[in-house]
Design a protein around this motif. Sequence first.
Motif, PDB file in Angstrom:
ATOM      1  N   ASN A 131       0.817  -1.212   0.000  1.00 52.79           N
ATOM      2  CA  ASN A 131       0.000   0.000   0.000  1.00 52.79           C
ATOM      3  C   ASN A 131       0.855   1.268   0.000  1.00 52.79           C
ATOM      4  OD1 ASN A 131      -2.950  -0.786   0.216  1.00 52.79           O
ATOM      5  ND2 ASN A 131      -2.062  -2.029   1.851  1.00 52.79           N
ATOM      6  N   GLY A 132       2.115   1.137  -0.394  1.00 59.69           N
ATOM      7  CA  GLY A 132       2.978   2.311  -0.433  1.00 59.69           C
ATOM      8  C   GLY A 132       4.389   1.935  -0.059  1.00 59.69           C
ATOM      9  N   VAL A 133       5.093   2.870   0.549  1.00 62.82           N
ATOM     10  CA  VAL A 133       6.461   2.594   0.987  1.00 62.82           C
ATOM     11  C   VAL A 133       6.827   3.518   2.139  1.00 62.82           C
ATOM     12  CG1 VAL A 133       7.474   4.215  -0.670  1.00 62.82           C
ATOM     13  CG2 VAL A 133       8.882   2.376   0.260  1.00 62.82           C
ATOM     14  N   SER A 134       7.547   2.966   3.105  1.00 66.35           N
ATOM     15  CA  SER A 134       8.127   3.755   4.186  1.00 66.35           C
ATOM     16  C   SER A 134       9.622   3.496   4.147  1.00 66.35           C
ATOM     17  CB  SER A 134       7.551   3.320   5.543  1.00 66.35           C
ATOM     18  OG  SER A 134       8.173   4.034   6.586  1.00 66.35           O
ATOM     19  N   LEU A 135      10.406   4.554   3.995  1.00 66.52           N
ATOM     20  CA  LEU A 135      11.841   4.409   3.810  1.00 66.52           C
ATOM     21  C   LEU A 135      12.567   5.447   4.653  1.00 66.52           C
ATOM     22  CD1 LEU A 135      14.207   3.112   2.158  1.00 66.52           C
ATOM     23  CD2 LEU A 135      13.841   4.925   0.481  1.00 66.52           C
ATOM     24  N   LEU A 136      13.293   4.991   5.659  1.00 58.53           N
ATOM     25  CA  LEU A 136      14.043   5.931   6.486  1.00 58.53           C
ATOM     26  C   LEU A 136      15.471   6.027   5.959  1.00 58.53           C
ATOM     27  CD1 LEU A 136      13.981   7.857   8.834  1.00 58.53           C
ATOM     28  CD2 LEU A 136      14.797   6.020  10.302  1.00 58.53           C
ATOM     29  N   THR A 137      15.664   6.956   5.073  1.00 55.49           N
ATOM     30  CA  THR A 137      16.984   7.278   4.544  1.00 55.49           C
ATOM     31  C   THR A 137      16.986   8.747   4.155  1.00 55.49           C
ATOM     32  OG1 THR A 137      18.565   6.862   2.777  1.00 55.49           O
ATOM     33  CG2 THR A 137      16.287   6.401   2.261  1.00 55.49           C
ATOM     34  N   VAL A 138      15.961   9.149   3.403  1.00 56.59           N
ATOM     35  CA  VAL A 138      15.744  10.559   3.115  1.00 56.59           C
ATOM     36  C   VAL A 138      14.468  11.016   3.799  1.00 56.59           C
ATOM     37  CG1 VAL A 138      16.987  10.606   0.948  1.00 56.59           C
ATOM     38  CG2 VAL A 138      14.592   9.942   0.959  1.00 56.59           C
ATOM     39  N   LYS A 139      13.961  10.177   4.679  1.00 51.64           N
ATOM     40  CA  LYS A 139      12.760  10.474   5.460  1.00 51.64           C
ATOM     41  C   LYS A 139      11.556  10.748   4.579  1.00 51.64           C
ATOM     42  CE  LYS A 139      15.533  12.041   9.296  1.00 51.64           C
ATOM     43  NZ  LYS A 139      16.790  11.644   8.651  1.00 51.64           N
ATOM     44  N   VAL A 140      11.296   9.824   3.668  1.00 51.85           N
ATOM     45  CA  VAL A 140      10.148   9.931   2.773  1.00 51.85           C
ATOM     46  C   VAL A 140       9.152   8.834   3.092  1.00 51.85           C
ATOM     47  CG1 VAL A 140       9.367   9.811   0.396  1.00 51.85           C
ATOM     48  CG2 VAL A 140      11.505  10.950   0.934  1.00 51.85           C
ATOM     49  N   LEU A 141       7.894   9.202   3.164  1.00 54.77           N
ATOM     50  CA  LEU A 141       6.841   8.221   3.392  1.00 54.77           C
ATOM     51  C   LEU A 141       5.727   8.439   2.400  1.00 54.77           C
ATOM     52  CD1 LEU A 141       5.191   6.142   5.073  1.00 54.77           C
ATOM     53  CD2 LEU A 141       4.393   8.059   6.421  1.00 54.77           C
ATOM     54  N   ARG A 142       5.258   7.378   1.771  1.00 56.74           N
ATOM     55  CA  ARG A 142       4.130   7.474   0.855  1.00 56.74           C
ATOM     56  C   ARG A 142       3.164   6.346   1.145  1.00 56.74           C
ATOM     57  NH1 ARG A 142       6.048   5.520  -3.917  1.00 56.74           N
ATOM     58  NH2 ARG A 142       4.717   3.706  -3.832  1.00 56.74           N
ATOM     59  N   VAL A 143       1.889   6.643   1.342  1.00 56.60           N
ATOM     60  CA  VAL A 143       0.847   5.636   1.460  1.00 56.60           C
ATOM     61  C   VAL A 143      -0.083   5.829   0.279  1.00 56.60           C
ATOM     62  CG1 VAL A 143      -0.973   4.656   2.877  1.00 56.60           C
ATOM     63  CG2 VAL A 143       1.010   5.686   3.979  1.00 56.60           C
ATOM     64  N   ASP A 144      -0.108   4.851  -0.645  1.00 60.70           N
ATOM     65  CA  ASP A 144      -0.830   4.998  -1.904  1.00 60.70           C
ATOM     66  C   ASP A 144      -2.299   5.348  -1.691  1.00 60.70           C
ATOM     67  OD1 ASP A 144       1.453   4.448  -3.244  1.00 60.70           O
ATOM     68  OD2 ASP A 144       0.971   2.360  -3.680  1.00 60.70           O
ATOM     69  N   GLY A 145      -2.758   6.387  -2.378  1.00 57.67           N
ATOM     70  CA  GLY A 145      -4.154   6.766  -2.370  1.00 57.67           C
ATOM     71  C   GLY A 145      -4.619   7.462  -1.113  1.00 57.67           C
ATOM     72  N   VAL A 146      -3.735   7.696  -0.155  1.00 55.26           N
ATOM     73  CA  VAL A 146      -4.164   8.295   1.115  1.00 55.26           C
ATOM     74  C   VAL A 146      -3.407   9.592   1.394  1.00 55.26           C
ATOM     75  CG1 VAL A 146      -4.499   7.946   3.582  1.00 55.26           C
ATOM     76  CG2 VAL A 146      -4.673   6.006   2.021  1.00 55.26           C
ATOM     77  N   LEU A 147      -2.121   9.488   1.668  1.00 57.45           N
ATOM     78  CA  LEU A 147      -1.389  10.704   2.010  1.00 57.45           C
ATOM     79  C   LEU A 147       0.061  10.621   1.585  1.00 57.45           C
ATOM     80  CD1 LEU A 147       0.621  10.210   4.649  1.00 57.45           C
ATOM     81  CD2 LEU A 147      -1.517  10.219   5.890  1.00 57.45           C
ATOM     82  N   MET A 148       0.706  11.775   1.588  1.00 63.49           N
ATOM     83  CA  MET A 148       2.126  11.913   1.333  1.00 63.49           C
ATOM     84  C   MET A 148       2.706  12.622   2.542  1.00 63.49           C
ATOM     85  SD  MET A 148       4.109  11.254  -1.420  1.00 63.49           S
ATOM     86  CE  MET A 148       2.981  11.505  -2.785  1.00 63.49           C
ATOM     87  N   ARG A 149       3.763  12.061   3.117  1.00 61.16           N
ATOM     88  CA  ARG A 149       4.356  12.642   4.323  1.00 61.16           C
ATOM     89  C   ARG A 149       5.869  12.685   4.150  1.00 61.16           C
ATOM     90  NH1 ARG A 149       2.682   9.342   9.180  1.00 61.16           N
ATOM     91  NH2 ARG A 149       0.771  10.582   9.105  1.00 61.16           N
ATOM     92  N   LEU A 150       6.458  13.823   4.440  1.00 57.90           N
ATOM     93  CA  LEU A 150       7.902  13.994   4.332  1.00 57.90           C
ATOM     94  C   LEU A 150       8.433  14.644   5.597  1.00 57.90           C
ATOM     95  CD1 LEU A 150      10.606  14.110   2.718  1.00 57.90           C
ATOM     96  CD2 LEU A 150       9.864  16.328   1.874  1.00 57.90           C
ATOM     97  N   ARG A 151       9.360  13.982   6.241  1.00 58.83           N
ATOM     98  CA  ARG A 151      10.055  14.558   7.389  1.00 58.83           C
ATOM     99  C   ARG A 151      11.527  14.661   7.007  1.00 58.83           C
ATOM    100  NH1 ARG A 151       7.515  12.293  13.091  1.00 58.83           N
ATOM    101  NH2 ARG A 151       5.664  13.603  13.022  1.00 58.83           N
ATOM    102  N   ASP A 152      11.992  15.867   6.941  1.00 57.99           N
ATOM    103  CA  ASP A 152      13.322  16.126   6.410  1.00 57.99           C
ATOM    104  C   ASP A 152      14.171  16.826   7.463  1.00 57.99           C
ATOM    105  OD1 ASP A 152      15.366  16.354   4.503  1.00 57.99           O
ATOM    106  OD2 ASP A 152      14.707  18.361   3.956  1.00 57.99           O
ATOM    107  N   THR A 153      15.377  16.325   7.686  1.00 63.14           N
ATOM    108  CA  THR A 153      16.305  16.946   8.630  1.00 63.14           C
ATOM    109  C   THR A 153      17.618  17.246   7.931  1.00 63.14           C
ATOM    110  OG1 THR A 153      15.359  15.804  10.542  1.00 63.14           O
ATOM    111  CG2 THR A 153      17.596  16.647  10.776  1.00 63.14           C
TER     112      THR A 153
END
Length: 276
Positions: free
Chosen positions: A188-210
Amino acid sequence: MDVEVDDKDLKAAGAEILTDGRHGLRIHGWEIVSCNGAILKSSSLITWEDKLKTSHLPEMVFGESCLELKHATSGTKIHFNAFDALTGWKQEALPPVEVPAAAQWKSRSKPFQQVILDYDYTFTTPYCGSETMELDIEKKDSGGILEASCSPCWEDCEEQIDVVALASKEPILFYDEVVLYEDELADNGVSLLTVKVLRVDGVLMRLRDTRMHCAFSESANPIVLRESCWREATFEALAAKGYPTDSASYSDPSIISQRLPVIVHKTQKLKVHCNF
């Protein structure tokens, strides 16, 4: 991203590649080291679950992977690792994101067959890195060791990272990408902690950037700035602004940052307090 580093550029910048088997370099009093390890084995996962008090962890946890930045003179050490990142996820405990198919699952399933998600399965974390002190201070008058209790902490500040200076055309002296954990969210998407990008298909886009920035100097106490930003929007809100809603259009983090509204943004300066 493959980067070829020229020895002349290293010498001109006052940097040197580490020769002790570690992947990194020394530059202006800083030692920068990265390590990309293997996925945690089942025995280690059990230990982590026990320490974190959870039975849920990402599909792929790279427990040995890390990035370390240490300033030799001050003893300041900034590092990034998966365990501390998951500790932040557990403590923040965001509510679970409901995917579009969830409503169908509930309508088709009997009550005892329904899967109840009572945790943030996207593994979103507020983690901005860890900081410690590794310091030995010698007493010059007696030759002994002066014990010191030092604690680094981040304090809000008005200063901003100089993005103009960062945009200057300077050679890249070191580059690496360290993945701490990854999960495909049950397709249903992808969660990847490297560039702090999160995507949940069809629901939301979330980016936490440091981002962290330190201007090199000969100072015994370097000034380190940390800028953290939380951006988020539903696909519905993106569509209302005329943006595409297919996941392929958001594979580039820079595009995500341009289209998502800011939820929280702050800049902090690293301070070190010592008691002798």
